[in-house]
Enzyme design. Sequence first.
Site, short mmCIF file in Angstrom:
data_model
loop_
_atom_site.label_atom_id
_atom_site.label_comp_id
_atom_site.label_asym_id
_atom_site.label_seq_id
_atom_site.Cartn_x
_atom_site.Cartn_y
_atom_site.Cartn_z
N TYR A 52 -37.28 12.84 -7.18
CA TYR A 52 -36.01 12.15 -7.44
C TYR A 52 -36.15 11.26 -8.67
O TYR A 52 -36.98 10.34 -8.71
CB TYR A 52 -35.59 11.31 -6.24
N SER A 215 -26.69 15.74 2.32
CA SER A 215 -25.43 16.08 1.63
C SER A 215 -24.28 16.15 2.63
O SER A 215 -23.51 17.11 2.66
CB SER A 215 -25.56 17.39 0.86
N LEU A 217 -21.45 14.64 2.94
CA LEU A 217 -20.06 14.58 2.47
C LEU A 217 -19.79 15.60 1.37
O LEU A 217 -18.77 15.55 0.70
CB LEU A 217 -19.72 13.17 1.96
N GLY A 220 -20.29 23.23 0.00
CA GLY A 220 -21.17 24.16 -0.70
C GLY A 220 -22.57 23.61 -0.79
O GLY A 220 -23.01 22.82 0.04
N PHE A 226 -16.10 16.67 -0.37
CA PHE A 226 -14.85 17.23 0.13
C PHE A 226 -13.79 16.14 0.31
O PHE A 226 -12.60 16.45 0.47
CB PHE A 226 -15.06 17.98 1.45
#
Length: 305
Positions: A52, A215, A217, A220, A226
């Site tokens: 990261y 992930s 929220l 894909g 979203f």
Amino acid sequence: MRYIDIGGSGLRGSAVILGCMRIDQLSEDEVAGLIGAAADAGITMFDHADIYGGGQCEEVFGAALARSPVRREDVVVQTKCGIRSGFFDFSAEHIRASVEGSLRRLRTDYVDLLLLHRPDTLMEPDEVAAAFDDLVTAGKVRHVGVSNQNPAQLDLLRAHVRQPLVANQLQFGLAHTLLVDSGLNVNTGFDGGVVRDGGALEYCRLHGITIQPWSVLQHGHIAGTFLTNPDYQELNEALATVGAEAGATPATVAVAWILRHPARLQPVVGTTKPARVAELALAADIELSRETWYALYRAAGNRLP
């Protein structure tokens, strides 16, 4: 905030984890403020990875925590290793070197939980076992787990690794529901009935492995949130309705939807804003009904048999 025993290991962490993937964008003062906001909201667990920000996320977190009133022993720090530039690497040499680098950047003597990041098909299980033995014996790693692994991969590791695998990070959220789709569509011809992950949810429940959704929220594969996305109008309207009734934001309800599952999932929420941390932490205080859970699942575009 609620707290859970991660993988039955005795390691106690907050029901919501703060993901630190993007904190390299922040100054040391801003990260210190983020850590403080998390502590105030009851979040005690922080998720990292050696890749990261090219290591900068761990670097700035370590510096900020060292000057923060929040004590190292009062938080749970986990990090991940195994992703390199263009390939994956679960060799004993890389695992050991990655942990040493993370400890240096995080300014700590140990990480509470080390996860193998993405499956390495060239993995030699005995090498992983040797690296884990060395790191745990030396006190540099207290618990171990994996990320993005299916049941067969977990069984392969568990046949060689002496330490319990206490956690598995898997993508899951209202716009990425593969973790539950096949279980809801058993013996149907629906696309959702295809088992793509080997029954990871049920496997982890059977073996006491805590699933950490990532992930949460996004739709894909990290394609964007979203929330407010016009392609998810029905879902956003449903989240707004439930939120109005619960006195919560749609984002908080979306995280509460994950927490409602009896598998006691431990979602990782990634944000760099203190106010957002406080907002999402409130999800642990919301209890959705069974009817509401399924209504939100359908509003996300899923159908039931």
